[in-house]
Enzyme design. Structure first.
Site, PDB file in Angstrom:
ATOM      1  N   GLU A  69       7.083  58.230  -2.873  1.00  0.00           N
ATOM      2  CA  GLU A  69       6.871  57.985  -1.439  1.00  0.00           C
ATOM      3  C   GLU A  69       7.792  58.865  -0.605  1.00  0.00           C
ATOM      4  OE1 GLU A  69       7.523  53.723  -1.648  1.00  0.00           O
ATOM      5  OE2 GLU A  69       9.661  53.955  -1.273  1.00  0.00           O
ATOM      6  N   LYS A 125      10.671  60.197   1.793  1.00  0.00           N
ATOM      7  CA  LYS A 125      12.034  59.750   2.091  1.00  0.00           C
ATOM      8  C   LYS A 125      12.275  59.978   3.573  1.00  0.00           C
ATOM      9  CE  LYS A 125      16.818  60.047   0.652  1.00  0.00           C
ATOM     10  NZ  LYS A 125      17.378  59.978   1.967  1.00  0.00           N
ATOM     11  N   ASP A 145      14.047  59.827   7.163  1.00  0.00           N
ATOM     12  CA  ASP A 145      15.421  60.040   7.602  1.00  0.00           C
ATOM     13  C   ASP A 145      15.732  59.133   8.783  1.00  0.00           C
ATOM     14  OD1 ASP A 145      17.736  61.290   7.208  1.00  0.00           O
ATOM     15  OD2 ASP A 145      17.178  63.189   8.139  1.00  0.00           O
ATOM     16  N   TYR A 157      10.527  49.396   2.220  1.00  0.00           N
ATOM     17  CA  TYR A 157      10.320  50.059   0.930  1.00  0.00           C
ATOM     18  C   TYR A 157      11.083  49.410  -0.214  1.00  0.00           C
ATOM     19  CZ  TYR A 157      14.517  52.443   2.657  1.00  0.00           C
ATOM     20  OH  TYR A 157      15.747  52.720   3.184  1.00  0.00           O
ATOM     21  N   LYS A 205      14.978  66.082  -2.865  1.00  0.00           N
ATOM     22  CA  LYS A 205      15.195  66.598  -1.516  1.00  0.00           C
ATOM     23  C   LYS A 205      14.429  67.883  -1.277  1.00  0.00           C
ATOM     24  CE  LYS A 205      18.365  63.715   0.095  1.00  0.00           C
ATOM     25  NZ  LYS A 205      19.587  64.204   0.670  1.00  0.00           N
ATOM     26  N   CYS A 215      50.875  78.539   0.089  1.00  0.00           N
ATOM     27  CA  CYS A 215      50.233  77.466   0.839  1.00  0.00           C
ATOM     28  C   CYS A 215      50.422  77.718   2.339  1.00  0.00           C
ATOM     29  CB  CYS A 215      50.843  76.123   0.459  1.00  0.00           C
ATOM     30  SG  CYS A 215      50.276  74.767   1.481  1.00  0.00           S
ATOM     31  N   CYS A 241      52.768  74.710   3.829  1.00  0.00           N
ATOM     32  CA  CYS A 241      54.187  74.487   3.542  1.00  0.00           C
ATOM     33  C   CYS A 241      54.864  75.734   2.984  1.00  0.00           C
ATOM     34  CB  CYS A 241      54.371  73.314   2.577  1.00  0.00           C
ATOM     35  SG  CYS A 241      53.830  73.670   0.902  1.00  0.00           S
ATOM     36  N   CYS A 259      48.467  74.422  -4.188  1.00  0.00           N
ATOM     37  CA  CYS A 259      49.810  74.475  -3.638  1.00  0.00           C
ATOM     38  C   CYS A 259      50.740  73.753  -4.608  1.00  0.00           C
ATOM     39  CB  CYS A 259      49.802  73.775  -2.282  1.00  0.00           C
ATOM     40  SG  CYS A 259      51.436  73.306  -1.709  1.00  0.00           S
ATOM     41  N   CYS A 282      54.750  69.161   0.717  1.00  0.00           N
ATOM     42  CA  CYS A 282      53.666  69.770   1.486  1.00  0.00           C
ATOM     43  C   CYS A 282      53.059  68.728   2.422  1.00  0.00           C
ATOM     44  CB  CYS A 282      52.597  70.319   0.549  1.00  0.00           C
ATOM     45  SG  CYS A 282      51.199  71.010   1.459  1.00  0.00           S
TER      46      CYS A 282
HETATM   47  S1  IVH Z   1      14.914  53.127  -1.854  1.00  0.00           S
HETATM   48  C1  IVH Z   1      17.539  50.783  -4.373  1.00  0.00           C
HETATM   49  N1  IVH Z   1      13.045  54.426  -0.594  1.00  0.00           N
HETATM   50  O1  IVH Z   1      17.589  56.981   1.652  1.00  0.00           O
HETATM   51  C2  IVH Z   1      16.952  51.926  -3.669  1.00  0.00           C
HETATM   52  N2  IVH Z   1      15.275  54.631   0.196  1.00  0.00           N
HETATM   53  O2  IVH Z   1      19.616  58.535   0.355  1.00  0.00           O
HETATM   54  C3  IVH Z   1      17.225  51.884  -2.238  1.00  0.00           C
HETATM   55  N3  IVH Z   1      15.515  56.022   2.178  1.00  0.00           N
HETATM   56  O3  IVH Z   1      19.906  54.366   1.438  1.00  0.00           O
HETATM   57  C4  IVH Z   1      16.611  52.934  -1.461  1.00  0.00           C
HETATM   58  N4  IVH Z   1      13.389  56.510   2.402  1.00  0.00           N
HETATM   59  O4  IVH Z   1      18.341  54.524   3.505  1.00  0.00           O
HETATM   60  C5  IVH Z   1      14.352  54.155  -0.658  1.00  0.00           C
HETATM   61  N5  IVH Z   1      11.286  55.483   0.442  1.00  0.00           N
HETATM   62  C6  IVH Z   1      12.575  55.207   0.391  1.00  0.00           C
HETATM   63  C7  IVH Z   1      13.502  55.727   1.313  1.00  0.00           C
HETATM   64  C8  IVH Z   1      14.847  55.422   1.182  1.00  0.00           C
HETATM   65  C9  IVH Z   1      14.603  56.666   2.898  1.00  0.00           C
HETATM   66  C10 IVH Z   1      16.948  56.050   2.480  1.00  0.00           C
HETATM   67  C11 IVH Z   1      17.695  54.769   2.292  1.00  0.00           C
HETATM   68  C12 IVH Z   1      18.724  55.053   1.234  1.00  0.00           C
HETATM   69  C13 IVH Z   1      18.887  56.526   1.404  1.00  0.00           C
HETATM   70  C14 IVH Z   1      19.475  57.176   0.175  1.00  0.00           C
END
Ligand code: IVH
Length: 698
Positions: free
Chosen positions: A129, A131, A133, A240, A328, A422, A425, A440, A446
């Site tokens: 699925e 991800k 932001d 999710y 990612k 360094c 220091c 250092c 330091c």
């Molecule tokens: S599952 C136990 N599913 O990404 C698993 N997270 O980088 C919990 N996030 O903390 C997360 N889309 O805030 C899951 N489809 C998705 C997501 C998702 C975004 C976020 C979430 C997590 C962060 C980790």
């Protein structure tokens, strides 16, 4: 910028002066709101803030016709000084491990299969699925009603944002019949790209500050102290995952998603059930291609093992589940000029080169510094001051310099010469053979190292003292207010006698000083594993700190053992290196720390101020193996070595790599070798895999 001129009495202001000052006040108050509410780094005291608000109100009272559309006084209750209450998550909120290439995804799938001991033909499905932001949030429903909402915070404890979450139209207040009695729905609060742009357009028009990107904007909007403000923001929510549930939602992630949809939650689409690494790769490519068509920003996709039973078996490591990973998208890049290379000195003395850049926007965020990693990296890429470079950001990772545009190199530029002293220091900085890092040698003299150690000490995963962020502790260090960890705990006492008490410092007031002292008091009791981590010993991260805590249980026992382990031929040293995952290199760093008298003094001093709580093995009472040392040898049938180890540890056992007289159990799989024989010779209890499973109640 127009000026705020409090020295002129409101009664004597001309209309021109008043209008100019109202404009300046609106801007200043909006800025302080932002610093306080969104960035958690206020620059003025509560009293100073109140004075601005009062001045604004007084001017408006005298010149009502000059009141601005963006007047701070029309933002109801803009300044309650309290933050959010803290809420403990019933089930910790995890984060995700990352993969940046198809190869890493392949490794993830292989790792899962290995852990589960799956044969080649055994099927293994994943849900893929987007991800999204945004900002993760946990919504708790009881008897069908939304009762609590919390941000993720550090995963264990978040902020109570219930009132704000109630203003998000997409989030059901009430679940339909058939929902479990207790249900915590987890997901992401986010903003659509169009809504974000429109909101920013209106803010700009009203002379208000604009947000950098939809993510910041969602986070800033949710974390408003006044829910009425949140209510005006176009926030949305995707479900999710889940936390505590009184009855299982389903048997698979896919079906659990359908349940969430039935309860009225929006799901992050398009999602897909995939049966192989190839299918995951196809999904990734497809979503990547459609990225700009989606109405929201995504920074990658997430793969989750579909079977919830397998998820349970896989469990998690540190803070991320073994059964899921974020894949990612490649980083966003931009070109800019590298103005200077500066050198930072870290808490272990490592010299890290930093690129100071002409500010440039990369993926919605302004970047003005980037890491250059180490001197080899600079040499390899031949990065020079004055160069035009390509920088990139990948998710939350610190910006990096990818390459130099040689065609744009100015004439007469010189190769960068890495300092051998360094910069902080002046001590010699040396590079041990085989190391990439130059360090250092100033150690405790330091200032940079001492300061960084202190910063680490108060950081989120260590002592995490509210109101004592890394910036503030650095300022305290600079001014000599706090120089060692123990001094933090004597701050309140010393402050009472001080000629320059905290409340008199710039940016501080009576109230903020009191709050800090209270927050410090709350940390006088600290679990052993966090305490060990906070010491900032080289190579001792959270996971290793926990291993040490689990192995030694009390501060006194740990310290005694470390002192004894200085004898590399003795039992204590063997015990230390026998802890699974602690090898000679880590042991050397630990022993180096304990061989330094100053470190012992700091530790001693600190131990006088606080109470270090003994490690409590998980499920200690219930488990017959809690506190026992177990060695696995040979090939196990029902599970991989990794799963066996994780399960044993979850039950409070210590897993060791080799057998000694102190071993409690040796679990013997097929084709076991010398360890089984050694156990017999030493009279250590040996168990078959079946006996072990019976012992732990499987
Ligand atoms: S599952 C136990 N599913 O990404 C698993 N997270 O980088 C919990 N996030 O903390 C997360 N889309 O805030 C899951 N489809 C998705 C997501 C998702 C975004 C976020 C979430 C997590 C962060 C980790």
């Amino acid at each position: 910028m127009p000026e705020i001129s409090p020295e002129i009495a409101v009664a004597s202001l001309t209309p021109e002066q008043a209008a100019a000052e109202l404009a300046a006040l609106a801007e200043a108050i909006a800025r302080h709101d932002r610093l306080y509410h969104q960035q958690d780094r206020p620059e003025i005291s509560d009293a100073g803030y109140d004075a601005l608000v009062r001045r604004n109100a007084a001017i408006e009272a005298r010149f009502p016709e000059l009141r601005r559309p963006d007047s701070p006084s029309s933002r109801v209750g803009a300044a309650p000084a309290a933050g959010f209450a803290k809420l403990r998550h019933a089930v910790p909120m995890l984060s995700l491990g990352n993969a940046f290439s198809e190869m890493e995804v392949g490794e993830f799938v292989a790792r899962v299969r290995r852990f589960l001991n799956l044969g080649e033909g055994d099927p293994l499905d994943f849900v893929a699925e987007p991800k999204i932001d945004g900002l993760s949030c946990s919504l708790r429903y009881q008897a069908g009603w939304l009762v609590l909402a919390a941000t993720r915070g550090d995963g264990a404890e978040g902020e109570d944002v219930t009132a704000n979450v109630r203003t998000i139209a997409e989030i059901p207040q009430r679940l339909p019949a058939g929902a479990p009695e207790v249900l915590e729905v987890r997901g992401e609060v986010y903003m659509l790209r169009d809504d974000f742009l429109e909101m920013n357009r209106r803010r700009a028009e009203a002379g208000e500050a604009v947000y950098a990107n939809p993510r910041n904007s969602a986070a800033g909007s949710l974390r408003q102290l006044d829910p009425k403000v949140t209510a005006t923001r176009p926030l949305r929510f995707f479900g999710y995952a889940w936390g505590e549930v009184s009855a299982p939602l389903a048997t698979t992630q896919w079906l659990a998603r359908q349940r969430l949809a039935e309860f009225g939650f929006r799901l992050n689409e398009p999602a897909r059930l995939c049966a192989s690494a190839d299918q995951l790769a196809a999904y990734y490519a497809e979503i990547g291609g459609r990225r700009s068509d989606l109405r929201f920003d995504i920074d990658g996709v997430v793969y989750k093992v579909d079977s919830l039973e397998l998820q349970r078996r896989l469990g998690f490591v540190s803070r991320a589940p073994r059964w899921a990973i974020a894949h990612k998208f490649s980083a966003e890049q931009a070109r800019t000029r590298l103005e200077r290379i500066t050198i930072q000195v870290g808490r272990t003395g490592a010299l890290t080169p930093v690129a100071e850049l002409a500010p440039v926007t990369v993926g919605g965020v302004v970047v003005s510094r980037a890491t250059l990693h180490n001197e080899d990296e600079i040499q390899r890429k031949d990065i020079r001051e004055g160069d035009t470079v390509v920088v990139q950001r990948a998710g939350d990772v610190i910006p990096q310099v990818v390459e130099v545009i040689l065609g744009e190199r100015p004439d007469g530029s010189l190769r960068f010469v890495f300092p051998d002293h360094c910069p902080e220091c002046g001590s010699l900085a040396v590079r041990e053979p085989g190391e990439v890092v130059r360090r250092c040698t100033g150690g405790l003299i330091c200032p940079a190292q001492a300061k960084e150690r202190l910063r680490h000490f108060v950081s989120r995963d260590a002592f995490d003292i509210e109101g004592l962020g890394e910036k503030i502790i650095a300022a305290f260090w600079d001014d000599g207010v706090v120089r060692t960890p123990a001094e933090i705990f004597r701050l309140a006492e010393r402050d009472r006698a001080s000629l320059t008490p905290l409340r008199a410092r710039e940016g501080w007031g009576e109230k903020s000083a009191r709050n800090l002292f209270e927050a410090i008091e709350k940390r006088r009791a600290m679990p052993l594993e966090r305490f060990i981590y906070a010491l900032g010993i080289r190579q001792i991260g959270q996971a290793t700190a926990k291993l040490l805590a689990r192995s030694y249980l009390t501060l006194a026992a740990w310290r005694a053992a470390m002192a004894e382990a200085a004898d590399r031929d003795g039992q204590a040293y063997r015990d230390l290196t026998n802890i699974d995952q602690i090898g000679p290199a880590v042991a050397e760093d630990l022993l180096a720390f304990f061989s330094e008298p100053h470190n012992l003094a700091v530790l001693e001093d600190l131990a006088r101020e606080i109470e270090v709580q003994d490690f409590v093995p998980l499920q200690a009472q219930a488990s017959p193996v809690a506190g026992k040392t177990v060695v696995f040898t040979g090939t196990l049938e029902t599970m991989s070595r990794g799963e066996a180890k994780a399960r044993a540890e979850a039950l409070g056992a210590k897993v060791a790599g080799s057998v000694s007289a102190r071993t409690d159990f040796v679990v013997i799989g097929a084709d076991a070798g010398s360890k089984a024989a050694k156990a017999q010779a030493l009279g250590v209890t040996t168990l078959t895999e079946a006996q072990w499973l019976q012992l732990i109640g499987v």
